[in-house]
Scaffold this active site. Structure first.
Site, PDB file in Angstrom:
ATOM      1  N   GLY A 119      57.241 -35.737   2.647  1.00  0.00           N
ATOM      2  CA  GLY A 119      56.423 -36.332   3.716  1.00  0.00           C
ATOM      3  C   GLY A 119      57.131 -36.147   5.048  1.00  0.00           C
ATOM      4  O   GLY A 119      56.946 -36.933   5.977  1.00  0.00           O
ATOM      5  N   GLY A 120      57.934 -35.087   5.135  1.00  0.00           N
ATOM      6  CA  GLY A 120      58.749 -34.842   6.334  1.00  0.00           C
ATOM      7  C   GLY A 120      57.945 -34.547   7.584  1.00  0.00           C
ATOM      8  O   GLY A 120      58.497 -34.577   8.694  1.00  0.00           O
ATOM      9  N   THR A 121      56.631 -34.297   7.430  1.00  0.00           N
ATOM     10  CA  THR A 121      55.794 -34.042   8.612  1.00  0.00           C
ATOM     11  C   THR A 121      54.979 -35.284   8.979  1.00  0.00           C
ATOM     12  O   THR A 121      54.205 -35.253   9.933  1.00  0.00           O
ATOM     13  CB  THR A 121      54.805 -32.882   8.329  1.00  0.00           C
ATOM     14  OG1 THR A 121      54.042 -33.229   7.155  1.00  0.00           O
ATOM     15  CG2 THR A 121      55.515 -31.576   8.092  1.00  0.00           C
ATOM     16  N   GLY A 122      55.120 -36.363   8.202  1.00  0.00           N
ATOM     17  CA  GLY A 122      54.263 -37.539   8.380  1.00  0.00           C
ATOM     18  C   GLY A 122      54.730 -38.457   9.498  1.00  0.00           C
ATOM     19  O   GLY A 122      55.788 -38.258  10.118  1.00  0.00           O
ATOM     20  N   ASP A 123      53.934 -39.500   9.693  1.00  0.00           N
ATOM     21  CA  ASP A 123      54.166 -40.438  10.793  1.00  0.00           C
ATOM     22  C   ASP A 123      55.520 -41.167  10.657  1.00  0.00           C
ATOM     23  O   ASP A 123      56.288 -41.258  11.615  1.00  0.00           O
ATOM     24  CB  ASP A 123      53.011 -41.449  10.800  1.00  0.00           C
ATOM     25  CG  ASP A 123      53.191 -42.525  11.833  1.00  0.00           C
ATOM     26  OD1 ASP A 123      53.178 -42.177  13.024  1.00  0.00           O
ATOM     27  OD2 ASP A 123      53.381 -43.697  11.463  1.00  0.00           O
TER      28      ASP A 123
ATOM     29  N   HIS B  87      58.297 -58.704   3.339  1.00  0.00           N
ATOM     30  CA  HIS B  87      59.190 -59.072   4.446  1.00  0.00           C
ATOM     31  C   HIS B  87      59.481 -60.584   4.513  1.00  0.00           C
ATOM     32  O   HIS B  87      60.637 -61.006   4.583  1.00  0.00           O
ATOM     33  CB  HIS B  87      58.593 -58.651   5.789  1.00  0.00           C
ATOM     34  CG  HIS B  87      58.268 -57.197   5.871  1.00  0.00           C
ATOM     35  ND1 HIS B  87      59.066 -56.212   5.356  1.00  0.00           N
ATOM     36  CD2 HIS B  87      57.202 -56.542   6.399  1.00  0.00           C
ATOM     37  CE1 HIS B  87      58.517 -55.034   5.571  1.00  0.00           C
ATOM     38  NE2 HIS B  87      57.388 -55.210   6.196  1.00  0.00           N
TER      39      HIS B  87
ATOM     40  N   ASP C  35      63.073 -52.197   2.365  1.00  0.00           N
ATOM     41  CA  ASP C  35      62.346 -53.172   3.182  1.00  0.00           C
ATOM     42  C   ASP C  35      63.126 -53.211   4.491  1.00  0.00           C
ATOM     43  O   ASP C  35      64.241 -53.752   4.533  1.00  0.00           O
ATOM     44  CB  ASP C  35      62.328 -54.556   2.520  1.00  0.00           C
ATOM     45  CG  ASP C  35      61.529 -55.557   3.350  1.00  0.00           C
ATOM     46  OD1 ASP C  35      61.487 -55.408   4.585  1.00  0.00           O
ATOM     47  OD2 ASP C  35      60.937 -56.476   2.772  1.00  0.00           O
ATOM     48  N   HIS C  36      62.557 -52.612   5.535  1.00  0.00           N
ATOM     49  CA  HIS C  36      63.390 -52.386   6.722  1.00  0.00           C
ATOM     50  C   HIS C  36      63.827 -53.699   7.377  1.00  0.00           C
ATOM     51  O   HIS C  36      64.775 -53.718   8.162  1.00  0.00           O
ATOM     52  CB  HIS C  36      62.710 -51.437   7.719  1.00  0.00           C
ATOM     53  CG  HIS C  36      61.527 -52.019   8.405  1.00  0.00           C
ATOM     54  ND1 HIS C  36      60.275 -51.981   7.860  1.00  0.00           N
ATOM     55  CD2 HIS C  36      61.408 -52.646   9.587  1.00  0.00           C
ATOM     56  CE1 HIS C  36      59.441 -52.562   8.690  1.00  0.00           C
ATOM     57  NE2 HIS C  36      60.107 -52.983   9.749  1.00  0.00           N
TER      58      HIS C  36
ATOM     59  N   ARG D 286      53.197 -30.420   2.076  1.00  0.00           N
ATOM     60  CA  ARG D 286      52.376 -29.277   1.632  1.00  0.00           C
ATOM     61  C   ARG D 286      52.186 -28.229   2.720  1.00  0.00           C
ATOM     62  O   ARG D 286      52.032 -27.048   2.428  1.00  0.00           O
ATOM     63  CB  ARG D 286      51.006 -29.775   1.174  1.00  0.00           C
ATOM     64  CG  ARG D 286      51.027 -30.522  -0.135  1.00  0.00           C
ATOM     65  CD  ARG D 286      49.709 -31.179  -0.362  1.00  0.00           C
ATOM     66  NE  ARG D 286      49.335 -31.990   0.814  1.00  0.00           N
ATOM     67  CZ  ARG D 286      48.224 -32.668   0.947  1.00  0.00           C
ATOM     68  NH1 ARG D 286      47.323 -32.645   0.002  1.00  0.00           N
ATOM     69  NH2 ARG D 286      47.979 -33.387   2.037  1.00  0.00           N
TER      70      ARG D 286
ATOM     71  N   ARG E 139      58.461 -38.846  11.361  1.00  0.00           N
ATOM     72  CA  ARG E 139      58.593 -38.458  12.768  1.00  0.00           C
ATOM     73  C   ARG E 139      59.046 -39.640  13.621  1.00  0.00           C
ATOM     74  O   ARG E 139      59.857 -39.514  14.531  1.00  0.00           O
ATOM     75  CB  ARG E 139      57.265 -37.911  13.302  1.00  0.00           C
ATOM     76  CG  ARG E 139      56.789 -36.670  12.536  1.00  0.00           C
ATOM     77  CD  ARG E 139      55.521 -36.101  13.123  1.00  0.00           C
ATOM     78  NE  ARG E 139      55.792 -35.333  14.325  1.00  0.00           N
ATOM     79  CZ  ARG E 139      55.470 -35.713  15.549  1.00  0.00           C
ATOM     80  NH1 ARG E 139      54.857 -36.846  15.749  1.00  0.00           N
ATOM     81  NH2 ARG E 139      55.761 -34.953  16.572  1.00  0.00           N
TER      82      ARG E 139
ATOM     83  N   LYS F 293      57.590 -48.899   1.204  1.00  0.00           N
ATOM     84  CA  LYS F 293      56.570 -49.883   0.867  1.00  0.00           C
ATOM     85  C   LYS F 293      55.193 -49.246   1.073  1.00  0.00           C
ATOM     86  O   LYS F 293      55.110 -48.302   1.847  1.00  0.00           O
ATOM     87  CB  LYS F 293      56.738 -51.151   1.697  1.00  0.00           C
ATOM     88  CG  LYS F 293      56.112 -51.088   3.089  1.00  0.00           C
ATOM     89  CD  LYS F 293      55.974 -52.451   3.715  1.00  0.00           C
ATOM     90  CE  LYS F 293      54.873 -52.444   4.744  1.00  0.00           C
ATOM     91  NZ  LYS F 293      54.691 -53.614   5.524  1.00  0.00           N
TER      92      LYS F 293
END
Ligand code: NAP
Length: 483
Positions: free
Chosen positions: A17-21, A239, A176-177, A51, A24, A147
């Protein structure tokens, strides 16, 4: 004060998912900051995987754009160029076979490997399986799971089982950030590093605890996802539950992953079932067109809550009779996250008046301006008798420790480096997540069974009137939601 950087070992990190929100906005900027701080060895590599067909040069261009967009300061071009040299890209389909051999060839033998699953949860199982099939997993390999971890107990159990078919629990990092925030760790330092607080940290001296996670933003572009989730699943189960556990837990024997997580788990297991009268759900409304919750989701009759407030009871010796009030919501008047411990009145007032209005409060701020305030009651200066006033002993980190202290690593920076170090203390264990769902499920099922409709609240307010009543009826009130 100069922040101390502890170098981490050599690693290969793959971001599915390296191109996802998320990659990034959070993961790549966090990695860049750690690179800048000197924490990445020169040999360490980052591999983006998704992909979309592109080569490494194309991906580096994307990463540069993401860094320029999401790093607010300190992004000298030369450093970004250096960082980008450590980045590759492989086109991989989590559900297919394309790209896996290429990925496995890129990974070096004998170094720590971390696979960050920054993709939809429905792909977690397929990724785990293929990592094994293609020989990418091994003893020095870890997976990081974002999550939501399931949407109920059943799905969380299934997910745990699927991941454990391929990885052992000590290789699974459920993120869980909130746990990566500086103040959350400081809560433990304050509680267990001082003699001052722990003797008072119980039902004898604490009147009640308030945990608030208020957001000023609405569901925005995430309406489709959020409407299937709601505040209970999206915020409380993870959280707020984690913040509650850290506040209420017994002192662990040592600051080690299982010692801390054992104590957190005991808190969740000690939670009493919450009667409907102790929970308020809300949904925001606005007079402006398009601004109400129902304008921003697909279902015009949605009963999903964008706000929850509740009174909880931790049923053990330490907390019997001391309520914990939790609230979280969207489109509230300010972005404000804090844990506030409100201590009891002094047992007797020598000043001929009740001290009830004046109470010691320890307020731990997570955002904005991470820090702590300890409110103490003193005499108002000047003549005219003994008038009391509450003043904060302000522990804003930047003021106390110098400007560098404000420049602490963001939660993702810390957590990713903990993955590389192999430290699971700030990650949720599988049984913790399941226990949290086991407690949450009956509440959500109750709403579904009765067709419960959330109360409405105005945008930019503090939530529904009924949430205020939760405390008013017991002679208490919520603390201000303020920036
Ligand atoms: P997103 O923007 O939709 O990105 C999804 C990523 O997954 C893209 O890179 C996509 O690239 C890739 N992908 C989709 N299908 C794939 C497949 N079959 N094989 C390989 N890669 C695939 O999602 P996101 O917002 O980044 O969220 C990622 C995860 O983090 C989700 O689990 C989300 O719940 C969680 N999360 C996100 C945030 C946030 O702020 N965004 C916060 C907390 C948690 P291609 O289409 O090119 O394959």
């Amino acid at each position: 004060m100069v922040s101390r950087v502890i170098p981490v070992e050599d690693f290969d990190l793959v971001i599915f998912g390296g191109t996802g929100d998320l990659a990034r906005r959070k993961i790549l900027p966090a990695l860049f900051r750690r690179f800048q701080a000197g924490q990445m060895t020169p040999e360490s590599r980052i591999v983006g995987a998704a992909r979309s067909e592109m080569d490494s040069a194309g991906y580096r261009k994307d990463v540069r754009a993401a860094l320029e967009e999401f790093l607010d300061k300190d992004r000298p071009k030369a450093e970004i160029d250096d960082f980008l040299e450590r980045i590759d890209y492989v086109a991989v389909d989590a559900t297919g076979d394309g790209g896996w051999d290429e990925l496995s060839k890129l990974l070096r033998k004998g170094v720590t490997r971390a696979f960050y699953f920054s993709v939809a949860p429905s792909l977690f199982g397929a990724l785990a399986e293929r990592l094994h099939q293609h020989g990418c997993a091994g003893p020095k390999c870890r997976i990081v799971v974002e999550k939501p971890f399931g949407r109920d107990l059943h799905s969380a159990r299934e997910l745990n089982k699927t991941l454990r078919d391929h990885f052992s629990e000590n290789q699974i990092y459920r993120i869980d950030h909130y746990l990566g925030k500086e103040t959350v760790q400081n809560l433990m330092a304050v509680r267990f590093g001082n003699v001052l607080f722990e003797p008072l940290w119980n039902a004898h001296y604490v009147d009640h605890v308030q945990i608030t996670v208020a957001e000023s933003v609405g569901v925005d572009g995430r309406g489709a996802y959020y409407d299937k989730s709601g505040a209970m699943r999206d915020m409380v189960q993870n959280h707020l539950m984690q913040l509650l556990c850290l506040t209420a837990m017994e002192p662990p024997a040592r600051f080690s992953p299982d010692a801390v997580r054992d104590e957190k788990l005991k808190v969740i297991r000690a939670l009493e079932a919450v009667p409907p009268a102790d929970i308020v759900r809300g949904q925001y409304v606005s007079k402006s067109k398009g601004e109400s919750y129902l304008d921003q989701v697909e279902d015009p009759g949605s009963r999903t809550e964008s706000f929850v407030a509740m009174k909880l009871q931790v049923s053990n010796w330490r907390w019997a009779g001391t309520p914990f009030y939790l609230r979280t919501g969207k489109r509230l008047k300010a972005r404000h996250t804090e844990i506030a411990v409100i201590f009891k009145d002094a047992p007797h007032s020598i000043f001929g008046q009740s001290l009830g209005r004046h109470r010691n409060v320890l307020a731990i701020r997570l955002q904005p301006n991470e820090g702590m305030d300890l409110f103490v009651t003193i005499k108002e200066p000047g003549p005219g008798g003994m008038r009391l006033v509450d003043v904060p002993l302000d522990m804003t980190f930047a003021d106390a420790l110098g400007p560098d202290a404000a420049d602490v690593p963001d939660a993702y920076e810390r957590l990713i480096m903990d993955v590389i170090r192999g430290d699971q203390t700030l990650f949720m264990r599988g049984d913790e997540v399941e226990a949290a769902w086991a407690w949450t499920d009956p509440i959500i099922e109750g709403w579904e069974d009765t067709g419960d409709r959330p109360k409405t609240y105005e945008v930019d307010s503090t939530g529904p009137e009924e949430a205020a009543m939760l405390l008013h009826r017991e002679g208490r009130r919520w603390r201000e939601i303020a920036n």
